[in-house]
Design a protein around this motif. Structure first.
Motif, mmCIF file in Angstrom:
data_model
loop_
_atom_site.group_PDB
_atom_site.id
_atom_site.type_symbol
_atom_site.label_atom_id
_atom_site.label_comp_id
_atom_site.label_asym_id
_atom_site.label_seq_id
_atom_site.Cartn_x
_atom_site.Cartn_y
_atom_site.Cartn_z
ATOM 1 N N SER A 428 25.879 -1.265 10.143
ATOM 2 C CA SER A 428 26.300 -0.472 11.293
ATOM 3 C C SER A 428 27.393 0.519 10.915
ATOM 4 O O SER A 428 28.214 0.266 10.021
ATOM 5 C CB SER A 428 26.816 -1.385 12.409
ATOM 6 N N VAL A 429 27.398 1.652 11.614
ATOM 7 C CA VAL A 429 28.461 2.645 11.467
ATOM 8 C C VAL A 429 29.653 2.181 12.310
ATOM 9 O O VAL A 429 29.586 2.158 13.535
ATOM 10 C CB VAL A 429 27.993 4.034 11.925
ATOM 11 N N VAL A 430 30.727 1.783 11.649
ATOM 12 C CA VAL A 430 31.921 1.271 12.320
ATOM 13 C C VAL A 430 33.124 2.075 11.832
ATOM 14 O O VAL A 430 33.221 2.405 10.647
ATOM 15 C CB VAL A 430 32.122 -0.233 12.022
ATOM 16 N N SER A 431 34.032 2.391 12.745
ATOM 17 C CA SER A 431 35.141 3.291 12.424
ATOM 18 C C SER A 431 36.010 2.779 11.281
ATOM 19 O O SER A 431 36.411 3.544 10.406
ATOM 20 C CB SER A 431 36.003 3.519 13.670
ATOM 21 N N ASN A 432 36.329 1.481 11.269
ATOM 22 C CA ASN A 432 37.234 0.986 10.229
ATOM 23 C C ASN A 432 36.586 0.990 8.842
ATOM 24 O O ASN A 432 37.271 0.866 7.828
ATOM 25 C CB ASN A 432 37.717 -0.428 10.579
ATOM 26 N N ARG A 433 35.261 1.129 8.778
ATOM 27 C CA ARG A 433 34.587 1.187 7.471
ATOM 28 C C ARG A 433 34.703 2.568 6.833
ATOM 29 O O ARG A 433 34.406 2.726 5.642
ATOM 30 C CB ARG A 433 33.128 0.796 7.625
ATOM 31 N N TYR A 434 35.127 3.565 7.607
ATOM 32 C CA TYR A 434 35.263 4.905 7.055
ATOM 33 C C TYR A 434 36.417 4.997 6.047
ATOM 34 O O TYR A 434 36.491 5.983 5.307
ATOM 35 C CB TYR A 434 35.479 5.927 8.172
ATOM 36 N N GLN A 435 37.297 4.031 6.034
ATOM 37 C CA GLN A 435 38.361 4.053 5.031
ATOM 38 C C GLN A 435 37.831 3.730 3.642
ATOM 39 O O GLN A 435 38.503 3.982 2.639
ATOM 40 C CB GLN A 435 39.449 3.065 5.424
ATOM 41 N N PHE A 443 19.909 6.068 11.622
ATOM 42 C CA PHE A 443 18.450 6.129 11.685
ATOM 43 C C PHE A 443 17.882 5.154 12.722
ATOM 44 O O PHE A 443 16.668 4.955 12.781
ATOM 45 C CB PHE A 443 17.835 5.855 10.309
ATOM 46 N N THR A 444 18.749 4.536 13.527
ATOM 47 C CA THR A 444 18.304 3.664 14.612
ATOM 48 C C THR A 444 19.040 4.037 15.892
ATOM 49 O O THR A 444 19.969 4.852 15.884
ATOM 50 C CB THR A 444 18.584 2.179 14.303
ATOM 51 N N GLU A 445 18.612 3.431 16.993
ATOM 52 C CA GLU A 445 19.331 3.602 18.248
ATOM 53 C C GLU A 445 20.717 2.989 18.132
ATOM 54 O O GLU A 445 20.940 2.048 17.394
ATOM 55 C CB GLU A 445 18.572 2.928 19.395
ATOM 56 N N GLU A 624 23.077 -5.751 18.001
ATOM 57 C CA GLU A 624 22.861 -4.305 18.002
ATOM 58 C C GLU A 624 21.502 -4.001 18.626
ATOM 59 O O GLU A 624 20.583 -4.827 18.583
ATOM 60 C CB GLU A 624 22.923 -3.758 16.573
ATOM 61 N N THR A 625 21.380 -2.809 19.210
ATOM 62 C CA THR A 625 20.168 -2.450 19.957
ATOM 63 C C THR A 625 18.882 -2.640 19.154
ATOM 64 O O THR A 625 17.924 -3.225 19.658
ATOM 65 C CB THR A 625 20.278 -0.999 20.459
ATOM 66 N N PRO A 626 18.772 -2.157 17.906
ATOM 67 C CA PRO A 626 17.511 -2.369 17.166
ATOM 68 C C PRO A 626 17.209 -3.841 16.931
ATOM 69 O O PRO A 626 16.044 -4.250 16.956
ATOM 70 C CB PRO A 626 17.726 -1.610 15.857
ATOM 71 N N LEU A 627 18.239 -4.664 16.707
ATOM 72 C CA LEU A 627 18.024 -6.099 16.521
ATOM 73 C C LEU A 627 17.657 -6.767 17.838
ATOM 74 O O LEU A 627 16.886 -7.734 17.859
ATOM 75 C CB LEU A 627 19.278 -6.748 15.930
ATOM 76 N N ARG A 647 29.197 0.712 23.294
ATOM 77 C CA ARG A 647 29.113 1.760 22.273
ATOM 78 C C ARG A 647 29.086 1.159 20.880
ATOM 79 O O ARG A 647 29.882 0.279 20.556
ATOM 80 C CB ARG A 647 30.307 2.713 22.394
ATOM 81 N N ASP A 648 28.146 1.652 20.078
ATOM 82 C CA ASP A 648 28.025 1.183 18.699
ATOM 83 C C ASP A 648 27.389 2.294 17.888
ATOM 84 O O ASP A 648 26.638 3.112 18.424
ATOM 85 C CB ASP A 648 27.179 -0.095 18.630
ATOM 86 N N GLY A 649 27.695 2.335 16.600
ATOM 87 C CA GLY A 649 27.286 3.479 15.792
ATOM 88 C C GLY A 649 25.860 3.477 15.298
ATOM 89 O O GLY A 649 25.390 4.478 14.774
ATOM 90 N N GLY A 650 25.126 2.375 15.441
ATOM 91 C CA GLY A 650 23.784 2.321 14.890
ATOM 92 C C GLY A 650 23.799 2.051 13.393
ATOM 93 O O GLY A 650 24.847 1.936 12.761
ATOM 94 N N PHE A 651 22.603 1.949 12.793
ATOM 95 C CA PHE A 651 22.473 1.683 11.356
ATOM 96 C C PHE A 651 22.374 3.004 10.591
ATOM 97 O O PHE A 651 21.720 3.947 11.035
ATOM 98 C CB PHE A 651 21.241 0.837 11.069
#
Length: 777
Positions: A428-435, A443-445, A624-627, A647-651
């Protein structure tokens, strides 16, 4: 010293020339102190130099930034997003193009693959640099060098086979503007090169007149030179000379007055409009494109800043964004189609791609180990999508998969630690992982959903649901009222409506809850009764049909409702909720939604998740929505999403911070989606969203069972039983009264009969015990 001598001895009033940055800087300081204008023909005089030297003037238009934008437009038109920049570092001016190039590519999706800096004409150094970049996948090269250096570059590139099919060479104006001066042997080694050059109206009568005079004089002064056609440098020098001559022709023009007069002059020269603004010629925004073919070159067309490509320049021309509309281009090797701009390199290391080895939903990614052969295979939707995306990259990219057994946060961190070069899977796209890394386009919902067990809408009192309570009350009241009206009207004429109070009350209620009275129309004595009956029957038919239709809809359409609809209720009740092991959802549940850590449970498979929900060890799970879609496709009759989608960033794919491949992957992903391949992969790898639940809590929602109508059966059965009991009691009472038997006698007879049956039963038990004792002895 020469400049000082010109000023002190010859008393010059202006200086024209200065074609290098070194000349500009040295002369600029001298003329500024002497307050004599110096006109530079260098087209890239830095702004800081003009600000520093107040009598320095740039008379050649500055067009490097626009030229770099034209180059980027060529790349984007051909679908190339990566190039190698080759430049000659022989003076300071040659490096001034770098900021303009970086500014142009910053506004686009084009990236610089590598830079080659050349400082000598040594063949060994040229071969070494060209051989180095030939090992990389990029096959698009921009050459910014002098004509002499350019010829050496192409000679060495030809010897390395880099002027063959698949390669793209583009030159800047430093070479292109001098192509008219070279011979056919040079064109033979440059065949297929596309050049960006300065543009001026070559078909104008003023240029023809100037060209004729120029060639005549040039042939006298340089008889050994074969080519004597004037180029852009001669034309710009001619216009600059005319500008200076026009200013000097005015009376008492020198020093500051001459400088002011130069800034006020505006004339139409051979190159077009000539005007100085802030001691700098207005920039040129039109460039010609040429293509070297055989022993010469031909003009392809033009590029205009803000407009695009065109075959000619006039007021009626149609512009477009595609270079292909200018006609067929002969690239190196003369391919039939535009080169793709990349090729398989000779020594590229495979991309190390990390994948989660313990993914919960195997449809997305699954690692299967073969312990006998000490190998593994990686399958799943994310894997196939990655492979399709790599195929659409504008360059060759080998890769190898590396399974990782830790959490998803730890897996993403491996990119930052350089243990892997990328990560794919259900990440998943998560803000704290951007560090630690960057992400491609999802590529998913997107979204995080709560899944809870469901309960059937079919309840024992469903038959009352078609009407509201108010409707039921009004219907009953109007039925009684209509029956009372008919009763009052027909009472005197019908013996059946007379009798005791109890009998009349029963008749009244019977009339109220039957569609019509039992009498036929001939036995009705009043028209008022007939009128009331018709209106009543009409209303009853409409109401009855609507009730039937509504109840039919409720019974035949499957309606399932979640047992819980709000996560706040779960949180307030300290209910246990679940999440996929290793995912970021646990942190979201605790930090954002406020669940207590002791109320969080993880699961490692969809089966474990379903089992926990069914057995109430977890009240809900968050996926997550796709799961969620995958889970509900297996257990759609047992569970349902409820509440708000968070709200979630998707895969997405994970790449290193600042990686130039991020826009490449994003663009390739969009290409996979727009081509329909993504949808095909979803159908093939993830399956359809149709329900395939084989282990539902509620077995058959299409068939109506006893549970739906037991209350009706209880009501009618109970009423019948009570009526039968009353009827039997009344009948027995009448019978015994007629026979003269007392109820006490009946009770005594019953007691005697029961005692007789009890004695016979006791005697049979004693006989059986005696027989068993004899047999044992």
């Amino acid at each position: 010293m020469v400049t000082s001598d010109l000023i002190d001895t010859h008393k010059v009033e202006a200086i024209l020339g200065l074609q290098t940055l070194e000349e500009v800087l040295s002369v600029g300081e001298i003329v500024s102190k002497a307050q004599i204008p110096a006109l530079s023909l260098l087209d890239s005089v830095p702004r800081w130099a003009l600000d520093r030297f107040s009598f320095l003037v740039q008379v050649s238009p500055s067009h490097q930034f626009a030229q770099m934008k034209a180059f980027v437009a060529v790349l984007e038109s051909c679908g190339w997003n990566s190039f190698t920049f080759i430049y000659e570092d022989i003076n300071s001016a040659s490096t001034l193009v770098m900021p303009h190039l970086m500014g142009a590519i910053k506004e686009s999706g084009v990236q610089m693959s590598s830079i080659v800096r050349l400082s000598s004409l040594s063949s060994s150094s040229l071969l070494g640099e060209l051989g180095r970049i030939n090992t990389k996948p990029c096959r698009v090269f921009l050459v910014h060098a002098s004509l002499e250096m350019g010829i050496h570059i192409f000679q060495n590139a030809k010897s390395l086979g880099m002027m063959e099919r698949g390669y793209v060479w583009i030159t800047t104006n430093l070479i292109t503007d001098l192509l008219h001066t070279v011979n056919s042997s040079v064109f033979s080694i440059m065949e297929g090169v596309v050049g960006l050059g300065s543009s001026f109206p070559e078909h104008d009568s003023r240029f023809h007149d100037f060209s004729a005079k120029f060639q005549k004089k040039f042939k006298i002064e340089q008889p050994e030179e074969e080519t004597n056609i004037p180029g852009i440098f001669a034309v710009e020098a001619y216009d600059a000379t005319w500008t200076l001559a026009l200013a000097l022709s005015r009376e008492n023009m020198s020093g500051q007055k001459l400088l002011d007069e130069l800034s006020s002059i505006s004339l139409t020269g051979i190159t077009g409009e000539v005007q100085l603004i802030n001691r700098q010629s207005i920039a040129s925004h039109i460039f010609q494109l040429v293509n070297v073919i055989g022993k010469y070159y031909r003009q392809l067309g033009f590029w205009s800043d803000g407009l695009g490509f065109s075959e000619v320049i006039n007021d009626t021309v149609t512009y477009n964004t595609s270079l292909q509309n200018l006609g067929h281009i002969f690239w190196p090797g003369k391919p039939l189609h535009t080169p793709r701009g990349w090729s398989i390199p000779t020594n590229v290391k495979p991309l190390r791609v990390g994948v989660p080895a313990v993914a919960i939903f195997k449809e997305f990614v699954e690692v299967k180990y073969d312990h006998n052969n000490h190998s593994f295979t990686v399958t799943g939707y994310s894997i196939e999508l990655f492979k399709e995306t790599v195929k659409r990259l504008p360059y060759y990219l080998p890769y190898e998969f590396y399974p990782f057994t830790g959490s998803y946060d730890s897996l993403v961190k491996q990119v930052y630690l350089k243990n892997v070069d990328a990560v794919i899977g259900d990440v998943s796209v998560v803000s704290n992982r951007y560090q630690y890394a960057e992400f491609t386009h999802p590529f998913t919902e997107t979204g995080l959903m709560m899944v809870v067990p469901i309960t059937s809408y079919h309840q024992q009192w469903l038959f009352v649901k078609p009407f509201t309570y108010g409707m039921w009350i009004i219907t009953i009241l109007f039925s009684i009222y209509n029956a009372l009206v008919i009763y009052l009207i027909e009472r005197k004429h019908s013996p059946e409506l007379q009798g005791s109070v109890m009998n009349q009350t029963g008749i009244l209620l019977s009339l109220a809850f039957t569609r019509t009275i039992s009498k036929n129309s001939d036995e009705v004595h009043s028209n008022l009764t007939r009128m009331t009956t018709v209106a009543w029957i009409f209303a009853a038919i409409i109401i009855g049909q609507c009730y039937t239709a509504s109840l039919t809809s409720m019974l035949t359409i499957r309606r399932l409702t979640p047992q819980v609809t709000d996560y706040e209720a779960l949180k307030n009740a300290n209910a246990v909720v679940g999440y996929g092991k290793g995912s970021h959802v646990a942190r979201y549940l605790e930090d954002v939604l406020g669940f207590k850590s002791e109320n969080l449970r993880n699961f490692t498979s969809p089966e474990e998740c379903a089992y926990s929900l069914k057995n109430r060890t977890m009240a809900a799970v968050f996926l997550e929505t796709p799961l969620t879609k995958l889970f509900l496709s297996k257990y759609c009759k047992s569970f349902t999403p409820a509440g708000t989608t968070f709200r979630d960033g998707g895969f997405a794919f994970v790449l290193p911070k600042g990686s130039p491949m991020v826009p490449d992957f994003t663009k390739a992903l969009l290409n996979v989606s727009e081509s329909g391949t993504l949808r095909d992969l979803e159908k093939r790898m993830l399956g359809s969203e149709e329900c395939v639940d084989q282990d539902a809590i509620h077995d058959e929602y299409g068939s109506l069972g006893l549970s739906t109508f037991w209350s009706l059966f209880l009501l009618t059965g109970g009423t019948s039983t009570v009526a039968l009991a009353i009827y039997v009691i009344i009948s027995l009472r009448k019978y015994y009264q007629r026979e003269g038997v007392s109820p006490i006698t009946i009770i005594s007879d019953i007691r005697k009969y029961l005692m007789y049956r009890r004695k016979r039963l006791s005697r049979k038990v004693s006989d059986l015990e005696s027989r068993n004792t004899l047999e044992m002895t």
